[in-house]
Write a protein that holds these residues in place. Structure first.
Motif, PDB file in Angstrom:
ATOM      1  N   ASP A  35       0.487  -1.102  -0.189  1.00 41.06           N
ATOM      2  CA  ASP A  35      -0.145  -0.085  -0.038  1.00 41.06           C
ATOM      3  C   ASP A  35       1.381   1.229   0.247  1.00 41.06           C
ATOM      4  N   PHE A  36       0.612   1.986  -0.670  1.00 41.88           N
ATOM      5  CA  PHE A  36       1.282   3.427  -1.013  1.00 41.88           C
ATOM      6  C   PHE A  36       0.784   4.533  -0.153  1.00 41.88           C
ATOM      7  N   ALA A  37       1.159   6.056   0.477  1.00 40.73           N
ATOM      8  CA  ALA A  37       0.160   7.027   0.560  1.00 40.73           C
ATOM      9  C   ALA A  37       1.601   7.952   0.400  1.00 40.73           C
ATOM     10  N   ALA A  38       1.131   9.187   0.125  1.00 44.57           N
ATOM     11  CA  ALA A  38       2.259   9.938  -0.089  1.00 44.57           C
ATOM     12  C   ALA A  38       1.634  11.752   0.400  1.00 44.57           C
ATOM     13  N   PRO A  39       1.886  12.518   0.458  1.00 45.72           N
ATOM     14  CA  PRO A  39       1.827  13.618   0.913  1.00 45.72           C
ATOM     15  C   PRO A  39       2.540  14.089  -0.465  1.00 45.72           C
ATOM     16  N   VAL A  40       1.964  15.753  -1.237  1.00 45.54           N
ATOM     17  CA  VAL A  40       2.404  16.103  -2.412  1.00 45.54           C
ATOM     18  C   VAL A  40       2.528  17.424  -2.076  1.00 45.54           C
ATOM     19  N   GLN A  41       3.786  17.927  -1.613  1.00 45.83           N
ATOM     20  CA  GLN A  41       4.273  18.936  -1.494  1.00 45.83           C
ATOM     21  C   GLN A  41       4.410  19.938  -3.280  1.00 45.83           C
ATOM     22  N   VAL A  42       4.500  19.923  -4.055  1.00 46.88           N
ATOM     23  CA  VAL A  42       4.876  20.519  -5.452  1.00 46.88           C
ATOM     24  C   VAL A  42       4.607  19.523  -6.837  1.00 46.88           C
ATOM     25  N   SER A  43       3.900  20.136  -7.482  1.00 46.98           N
ATOM     26  CA  SER A  43       3.332  19.670  -8.788  1.00 46.98           C
ATOM     27  C   SER A  43       2.520  20.317  -9.245  1.00 46.98           C
ATOM     28  N   PHE A  44       2.602  20.185 -10.884  1.00 38.63           N
ATOM     29  CA  PHE A  44       1.957  20.703 -11.513  1.00 38.63           C
ATOM     30  C   PHE A  44       1.160  19.974 -12.328  1.00 38.63           C
ATOM     31  N   LEU A  45      -0.417  21.301 -12.916  1.00 44.00           N
ATOM     32  CA  LEU A  45      -1.052  20.733 -14.077  1.00 44.00           C
ATOM     33  C   LEU A  45      -0.169  20.421 -15.303  1.00 44.00           C
ATOM     34  N   PHE A  46      -0.647  19.214 -15.586  1.00 41.35           N
ATOM     35  CA  PHE A  46       0.526  18.362 -17.140  1.00 41.35           C
ATOM     36  C   PHE A  46      -1.009  18.470 -17.996  1.00 41.35           C
ATOM     37  N   ASP A  47      -0.454  18.027 -19.365  1.00 37.64           N
ATOM     38  CA  ASP A  47      -1.317  17.911 -20.452  1.00 37.64           C
ATOM     39  C   ASP A  47      -0.821  17.039 -21.258  1.00 37.64           C
ATOM     40  N   ILE A 101       3.434  22.005 -19.164  1.00 35.71           N
ATOM     41  CA  ILE A 101       3.095  22.294 -17.552  1.00 35.71           C
ATOM     42  C   ILE A 101       2.621  23.464 -18.360  1.00 35.71           C
ATOM     43  N   LEU A 102       0.881  23.632 -17.282  1.00 36.48           N
ATOM     44  CA  LEU A 102       0.099  23.953 -17.722  1.00 36.48           C
ATOM     45  C   LEU A 102      -0.518  25.442 -15.767  1.00 36.48           C
ATOM     46  N   GLY A 103       0.501  24.989 -15.188  1.00 37.82           N
ATOM     47  CA  GLY A 103       0.154  25.719 -13.661  1.00 37.82           C
ATOM     48  C   GLY A 103       0.170  24.984 -12.831  1.00 37.82           C
ATOM     49  N   LYS A 104       0.615  25.661 -11.524  1.00 34.13           N
ATOM     50  CA  LYS A 104       1.045  25.228  -9.778  1.00 34.13           C
ATOM     51  C   LYS A 104      -0.469  24.644  -9.703  1.00 34.13           C
ATOM     52  N   LEU A 105      -0.311  23.362  -8.818  1.00 38.94           N
ATOM     53  CA  LEU A 105      -0.813  23.172  -8.113  1.00 38.94           C
ATOM     54  C   LEU A 105      -1.113  23.435  -6.578  1.00 38.94           C
ATOM     55  N   PRO A 106      -2.695  23.183  -6.010  1.00 36.44           N
ATOM     56  CA  PRO A 106      -2.028  23.252  -3.962  1.00 36.44           C
ATOM     57  C   PRO A 106      -1.302  21.735  -3.610  1.00 36.44           C
ATOM     58  N   GLU A 107      -1.727  21.735  -2.482  1.00 41.50           N
ATOM     59  CA  GLU A 107      -0.828  20.361  -1.760  1.00 41.50           C
ATOM     60  C   GLU A 107      -2.079  19.938  -1.532  1.00 41.50           C
ATOM     61  N   PHE A 108      -1.875  18.138  -1.992  1.00 46.24           N
ATOM     62  CA  PHE A 108      -2.948  17.032  -1.594  1.00 46.24           C
ATOM     63  C   PHE A 108      -2.045  15.979  -0.955  1.00 46.24           C
ATOM     64  N   ASN A 109      -3.077  15.114  -1.364  1.00 48.69           N
ATOM     65  CA  ASN A 109      -2.147  13.707  -0.804  1.00 48.69           C
ATOM     66  C   ASN A 109      -2.516  12.336  -1.960  1.00 48.69           C
ATOM     67  N   TYR A 113       0.082   7.095 -13.400  1.00 50.85           N
ATOM     68  CA  TYR A 113      -0.227   5.945 -12.853  1.00 50.85           C
ATOM     69  C   TYR A 113      -1.791   6.621 -12.600  1.00 50.85           C
ATOM     70  N   TYR A 114      -3.113   6.217 -12.307  1.00 49.86           N
ATOM     71  CA  TYR A 114      -4.733   6.714 -11.936  1.00 49.86           C
ATOM     72  C   TYR A 114      -3.799   6.524 -10.356  1.00 49.86           C
ATOM     73  N   MET A 115      -3.468   7.458  -9.448  1.00 54.71           N
ATOM     74  CA  MET A 115      -4.310   7.613  -7.932  1.00 54.71           C
ATOM     75  C   MET A 115      -5.426   8.013  -7.015  1.00 54.71           C
ATOM     76  N   THR A 116      -5.594   8.036  -6.299  1.00 51.54           N
ATOM     77  CA  THR A 116      -6.381   8.711  -5.280  1.00 51.54           C
ATOM     78  C   THR A 116      -5.861   9.765  -4.806  1.00 51.54           C
ATOM     79  N   ILE A 117      -6.680  10.922  -4.649  1.00 47.84           N
ATOM     80  CA  ILE A 117      -6.056  11.950  -4.717  1.00 47.84           C
ATOM     81  C   ILE A 117      -7.406  12.577  -3.097  1.00 47.84           C
ATOM     82  N   SER A 118      -6.952  13.041  -2.175  1.00 52.26           N
ATOM     83  CA  SER A 118      -7.046  13.326  -0.723  1.00 52.26           C
ATOM     84  C   SER A 118      -6.366  14.988  -0.682  1.00 52.26           C
ATOM     85  N   LYS A 119      -7.796  15.992  -0.333  1.00 48.99           N
ATOM     86  CA  LYS A 119      -7.158  17.375  -0.256  1.00 48.99           C
ATOM     87  C   LYS A 119      -6.711  17.044   1.967  1.00 48.99           C
TER      88      LYS A 119
END
Length: 408
Positions: free
Chosen positions: A346-358, A362-370, A402-408
């Motif tokens: 099982d895998f879980a991690a916070p993401v501190q910095v990421s971008f919206l990507f097509d 690279i389209l913009g900076k995303l907020p933090e999430f898990n 990979y498709y991953m479950t996203i939570s704030k």
């Protein structure tokens, strides 16, 4: 008495960056030498930093035979194979020119950020030979840029990176990539609304670490692998091919292991079309547990060969990220610190910095999430693919999705 020699050399010029300015330049030129002697199924080892005379190291290694360390394996009797993967490395003058040009543009156009760390050129090599006829040598040279980006006045120790590594460097391509990324830092956007989203990585260290532990032949044989007892079973998506990788063009390290063995065809499938077909081994583990020998010995220049790890690579299996996304927007992860896999996968991690990507831009900076998932889902039903990296981050790099479950 049989003898074996390992010589590791590294010459490096590094520019230290502070506040987007050159702070210092340092150089190093290091040679490390190791000698192994073999007698009556035992091994004696010695080593030193610097151009120490071989006879002195041989004498010390012979003295160390009293440690009574067993090594009942045949030495390699060939081949003679010398390879240089970059005969025209960047010069110190080119290093300075690129660094000054990049820093000038960063100061003038991105003054809200601070930039620090290093830019360097490195020439390196490993030469291994023995009294039985083995004589293999790897030489290479890399340009490496690794700048930490920090928003001035912000609370974080760092907020991102500018990175590149490769045998050559194209400054125009670097700016085509990084102007887009730096501008995206100024454009904060919202996460797409969906429970599962496509998530892309360049260098997913947590996954690589889990696979390295799980595909280690000794850990597999002793029941410590997540894949225990599953050799021959289908584990993952049909697209997934995981190789023990031996080609220096992609891995930037020797084509032989620390026992002088060369992987046939420079790669070996451990997972093929989703099926577990091999685990990696050195001579000792292969013999002890009756497993195929896969030339995966690691170790220091002055140490015993060990099975501490090997170069693993998910082979490129897909060509077009935008086509794979089919109109969806994805997440490109830059910083994810504080998460890992459990022993069950099982895998879980916070993401501190990421971008919206097509898939291309690279389209913009995303907020933090898990993010959350499981190894078998990530490499199974939720696996998007492994692609040649569309971003100018480094030669021969790949991007995995990979498709991953996203939570704030």
């Amino acid at each position: 008495m049989k003898k074996e020699f390992i010589k590791v050399f590294e010459k490096e010029t590094t520019i230290k960056i502070q506040s987007a300015k050159i702070d210092a330049i340092r150089t190093k030129d290091i040679v490390k030498k190791g000698v192994r002697v073999y007698k009556d199924g035992k091994i004696g080892i010695s080593g030193a930093v610097g151009e120490v005379d071989d006879e002195i190291l041989i004498e010390r290694a012979v003295e160390n035979l009293v440690t009574d360390i067993e090594y009942p394996f045949d030495l390699q009797t060939g081949p003679v194979d010398h390879r240089n993967y970059n005969k025209s490395p960047l010069t110190t003058e080119a290093l300075l020119s690129h660094t000054e040009s990049i820093l000038k543009k960063l100061r003038e156009n991105y003054s809200e950020f601070d930039f620090s760390e290093t830019v360097s050129i490195k020439q390196m090599g490993t030469h291994m030979y023995n009294s039985e006829g083995l004589d293999v040598k790897y030489e290479d040279a890399l340009f490496e840029l690794g700048l930490i980006l920090k928003e001035k006045g912000g609370p974080n120790l760092f907020d991102g990176f500018l990175v590149y590594y490769g045998r050559t460097f194209d400054e125009a391509k670097f700016w085509n990539q990084n102007v887009e990324m730096l501008n995206a830092y100024r454009n904060e956007v919202e996460l797409p609304v969906d429970e599962k989203l496509p998530v892309f990585f360049v260098g997913f260290e947590a996954l690589t670490g889990l696979l390295t532990r799980s595909l280690n032949g000794e850990l597999y044989a002793t029941g410590s692998s997540l894949f225990q007892g599953k050799l021959g079973e289908k584990l993952f998506n049909e697209k997934v091919n995981i190789y023990q990788w031996g080609n220096p063009k992609q891995k930037f390290s020797p084509f032989f292991d620390r026992e002088g063995c060369i992987l046939p065809n420079e790669k070996l499938a451990l997972v093929e079309k989703g099926k577990l077909v091999n685990v990696f081994t050195d001579k000792k583990v292969a013999k002890t547990y009756n497993l195929p020998h896969t030339s995966a010995a690691a170790g220091d220049y002055d140490g015993m060969p060990t099975l501490s790890g090997t170069e693993l690579r998910l082979d490129v299996d897909s060509q077009d990220i935008t086509q794979a996304l089919n109109g969806k927007k994805a997440i490109f992860v830059v910083i994810s610190s504080g998460g890992d896999f459990t022993p069950d996968g099982d895998f879980a991690a916070p993401v501190q910095v990421s971008f919206l990507f097509d898939g291309k831009s690279i389209l913009g900076k995303l907020p933090e999430f898990n993010i959350q998932s499981n190894l078998y889902k990530m490499l199974g039903e939720d696996y998007i693919g492994t692609f040649e990296n569309p971003l100018y981050y480094g030669e021969e790099s790949t991007m995995e999705g990979y498709y991953m479950t996203i939570s704030k």
